[in-house]
Write a protein that holds these residues in place. Structure first.
Motif, PDB file in Angstrom:
ATOM      1  N   SER A 171       0.851  -1.187   0.000  1.00  0.00           N
ATOM      2  CA  SER A 171       0.000   0.000   0.000  1.00  0.00           C
ATOM      3  C   SER A 171       0.888   1.238   0.000  1.00  0.00           C
ATOM      4  O   SER A 171       2.115   1.138  -0.051  1.00  0.00           O
TER       5      SER A 171
ATOM      6  N   SER B  61       0.221   3.569   2.439  1.00  0.00           N
ATOM      7  CA  SER B  61      -0.198   4.121   3.722  1.00  0.00           C
ATOM      8  C   SER B  61       0.987   4.726   4.468  1.00  0.00           C
ATOM      9  O   SER B  61       2.152   4.517   4.111  1.00  0.00           O
ATOM     10  N   THR B  62       0.678   5.450   5.523  1.00  0.00           N
ATOM     11  CA  THR B  62       1.730   6.052   6.342  1.00  0.00           C
ATOM     12  C   THR B  62       2.630   4.979   6.953  1.00  0.00           C
ATOM     13  O   THR B  62       3.857   5.120   6.987  1.00  0.00           O
ATOM     14  N   LYS B  63       2.021   3.896   7.418  1.00  0.00           N
ATOM     15  CA  LYS B  63       2.800   2.802   8.004  1.00  0.00           C
ATOM     16  C   LYS B  63       3.726   2.180   6.960  1.00  0.00           C
ATOM     17  O   LYS B  63       4.897   1.898   7.239  1.00  0.00           O
ATOM     18  N   GLU B  64       3.199   1.981   5.760  1.00  0.00           N
ATOM     19  CA  GLU B  64       4.004   1.394   4.685  1.00  0.00           C
ATOM     20  C   GLU B  64       5.145   2.329   4.295  1.00  0.00           C
ATOM     21  O   GLU B  64       6.275   1.897   4.066  1.00  0.00           O
TER      22      GLU B  64
END
Length: 214
Positions: A18, A20-23
């Motif tokens: 993804s 996403s911020t985490k990714e």
């Protein structure tokens, strides 16, 4: 931080990629770890101490980072250099038990195998950069310099003890051939760095460690 790339690779294999911020944080952490691996090895080779960071799952298959949607253009240079450094680590580990022993056929066999690995590395990434960039002269010559300096560094381990003309006279045939080959490698390096307009232009923007590690 050393767990970032294994976790990211696991997500990629599970098709859970993804943006996403985490990714994004995983990608940044993996990229930072790759840089740390490079710098730590450059310092270890420069100072003669053993490397602390190892060729393990924290960097394995790092080229797959290029397939991630958050990969950036400079990642190709980063992962190609990580792969080269991993080869150098293996070569160094194979040679280091021999440092206190006389240079023999085993030493030359290790260097011949290393030469094949370095050539394969260069061919792989030379093709990749040629396909990616229309004007790839600097990138290709940079790869060549990395390949040649790595080979020259490790060749030097088999030329230890050659301090004067009398030592040259006593050199066995294999060692003499390696010395001549190393001289030619040095000339190739100088020719590129001094006479290539594309390389000189590109190195104007190099960081200081680029010059220290050459």
């Amino acid at each position: 931080m050393h767990k970032a790339w294994p976790e990211l690779l696991k997500r990629m294999r599970a098709n859970k990629v993804s943006t996403s911020t985490k990714e994004r944080q995983l990608v940044i952490s993996a990229r930072t770890w790759f840089c740390l691996y490079l710098f730590e090895h450059q310092m270890s080779y420069g100072t003669g101490r053993p490397a602390i960071l190892k060729d393990d799952e924290s960097i394995w298959q790092c080229r797959l980072l290029l397939q991630h949607p958050l990969a950036i253009e400079d990642d190709m240079r980063l992962v190609s250099t990580v792969e080269l450094m991993a080869i150098r680590e293996r070569v160094h580990n194979n040679l280091s038990p021999l440092f206190e022993k006389p240079v023999d056929d085993h030493t030359f066999n290790v260097l011949r195998e290393a030469d094949l690995e370095f050539r394969n590395w260069f061919a792989t990434w030379d093709q990749a950069f040629s396909q990616k960039y229309e004007d790839a002269a600097f990138y290709r010559q940079s790869l060549q310099i990395q390949h040649l300096t790595a080979e020259l560094f490790h060749n030097a381990t088999a030329l230890r003890g050659i301090d004067g003309p009398e030592d040259v006279q006593r050199m066995p045939h294999a060692q003499r051939e390696l010395a001549i080959k190393s001289i030619n490698i040095g000339r190739q390096i100088l020719d590129i760095t001094v006479n290539s307009p594309a390389y000189r232009e590109g190195m104007k923007y190099g960081l200081y460690y680029s010059f220290d590690s050459r």
